[in-house]
Design a protein around this motif. Sequence first.
Motif, PDB file in Angstrom:
ATOM      1  N   GLU A 137      29.837  33.225  77.648  1.00 38.68           N
ATOM      2  CA  GLU A 137      29.585  35.230  77.063  1.00 38.68           C
ATOM      3  C   GLU A 137      30.053  33.972  75.871  1.00 38.68           C
ATOM      4  O   GLU A 137      30.219  34.345  74.438  1.00 38.68           O
ATOM      5  CB  GLU A 137      30.162  35.468  77.534  1.00 38.68           C
ATOM      6  N   THR A 138      31.072  33.420  76.039  1.00 38.57           N
ATOM      7  CA  THR A 138      31.907  31.973  74.437  1.00 38.57           C
ATOM      8  C   THR A 138      31.296  31.453  74.312  1.00 38.57           C
ATOM      9  O   THR A 138      31.257  31.696  73.105  1.00 38.57           O
ATOM     10  CB  THR A 138      33.610  31.391  75.296  1.00 38.57           C
ATOM     11  N   SER A 148      27.844  31.343  73.784  1.00 37.09           N
ATOM     12  CA  SER A 148      26.590  32.438  73.429  1.00 37.09           C
ATOM     13  C   SER A 148      26.974  33.056  72.274  1.00 37.09           C
ATOM     14  O   SER A 148      26.530  32.322  70.879  1.00 37.09           O
ATOM     15  CB  SER A 148      26.333  34.011  73.761  1.00 37.09           C
ATOM     16  N   GLN A 149      28.749  33.362  72.055  1.00 36.94           N
ATOM     17  CA  GLN A 149      29.184  33.988  70.767  1.00 36.94           C
ATOM     18  C   GLN A 149      29.405  33.224  69.835  1.00 36.94           C
ATOM     19  O   GLN A 149      28.499  33.033  69.018  1.00 36.94           O
ATOM     20  CB  GLN A 149      30.334  34.108  71.184  1.00 36.94           C
ATOM     21  N   GLY A 174      27.646  29.974  69.310  1.00 38.54           N
ATOM     22  CA  GLY A 174      26.379  29.814  68.938  1.00 38.54           C
ATOM     23  C   GLY A 174      25.791  30.899  67.794  1.00 38.54           C
ATOM     24  O   GLY A 174      24.840  30.438  66.990  1.00 38.54           O
ATOM     25  N   GLN A 175      26.058  32.241  68.001  1.00 37.11           N
ATOM     26  CA  GLN A 175      25.786  33.041  67.421  1.00 37.11           C
ATOM     27  C   GLN A 175      26.665  32.063  66.077  1.00 37.11           C
ATOM     28  O   GLN A 175      25.948  32.785  65.062  1.00 37.11           O
ATOM     29  CB  GLN A 175      25.845  34.417  67.517  1.00 37.11           C
ATOM     30  N   LYS A 176      27.610  32.303  66.045  1.00 37.05           N
ATOM     31  CA  LYS A 176      28.706  32.302  64.861  1.00 37.05           C
ATOM     32  C   LYS A 176      27.510  30.678  63.712  1.00 37.05           C
ATOM     33  O   LYS A 176      27.933  31.222  62.961  1.00 37.05           O
ATOM     34  CB  LYS A 176      30.015  32.008  65.200  1.00 37.05           C
ATOM     35  N   THR A 177      28.095  30.251  64.455  1.00 33.33           N
ATOM     36  CA  THR A 177      27.797  28.611  64.265  1.00 33.33           C
ATOM     37  C   THR A 177      26.254  28.726  63.477  1.00 33.33           C
ATOM     38  O   THR A 177      25.752  28.814  61.860  1.00 33.33           O
ATOM     39  CB  THR A 177      27.473  27.877  65.063  1.00 33.33           C
ATOM     40  N   SER A 178      25.593  29.860  64.713  1.00 31.45           N
ATOM     41  CA  SER A 178      24.209  30.273  63.213  1.00 31.45           C
ATOM     42  C   SER A 178      24.171  30.497  62.018  1.00 31.45           C
ATOM     43  O   SER A 178      23.488  30.849  60.935  1.00 31.45           O
ATOM     44  CB  SER A 178      22.578  30.198  64.138  1.00 31.45           C
ATOM     45  N   ALA A 179      24.791  32.039  62.424  1.00 28.05           N
ATOM     46  CA  ALA A 179      25.048  32.748  60.884  1.00 28.05           C
ATOM     47  C   ALA A 179      25.425  31.828  60.282  1.00 28.05           C
ATOM     48  O   ALA A 179      25.606  31.895  58.914  1.00 28.05           O
ATOM     49  CB  ALA A 179      26.153  33.678  61.460  1.00 28.05           C
ATOM     50  N   SER A 213      23.318  28.974  58.767  1.00 25.45           N
ATOM     51  CA  SER A 213      22.308  29.900  57.488  1.00 25.45           C
ATOM     52  C   SER A 213      22.809  30.015  56.366  1.00 25.45           C
ATOM     53  O   SER A 213      22.311  29.973  55.274  1.00 25.45           O
ATOM     54  CB  SER A 213      22.322  31.209  58.501  1.00 25.45           C
TER      55      SER A 213
END
Length: 169
Positions: A113-114, A116-117, A119-124, A127
């Motif tokens: 979970e950590t 994944s979060q 990764g989402q923050k890094t991707s955002a 971007s």
Amino acid sequence: MDSANQDINLNSPHKGLGSDSLSDVPEERGAAAVSPGTLPPGLTEEEAEELRLELTKVEEEIHTLRQVLSAKEHHASELKRKLGLSPLSEFKQNITKSWQDVQTSNAYKKTQETLSQAGQKTSAALSTVGTAITRKLGDMRYGSSQNAHPCSSCVSLVLVFQSQITAFL
């Protein structure tokens, strides 16, 4: 080996084995190697003899237990062979079960979970940085500041990048 023919009484001379499996396990000669001529201080000859006898008995029991274990391992391997279980299939089953155990553990779930979060923050963040850089490069290319020095555009590009990274952290 037929279990009906096995004698598991440890006081029996056969001790759970057929006569053919006695040769599989090496003999030990610990008690026989003890020299009766030298006695530790404070130990009488009678006490030493009792200890030697007890040591011999314990070593015989150990030898017997090793033979019994060897026979049981042999029997287990025969049963596995008859069931079609190979060492490779057992290994695969162990790995699969271990991986399932790991995946169901709380530590794995929290880590997943950590990550994944993160990764989402890094991707955002990447971007956003990419968008800012693209916009800035577009500004530099199509010249909102044609008379400005080229280094000032680079400096502003670095500042945009730095602000985006700082916002991410």
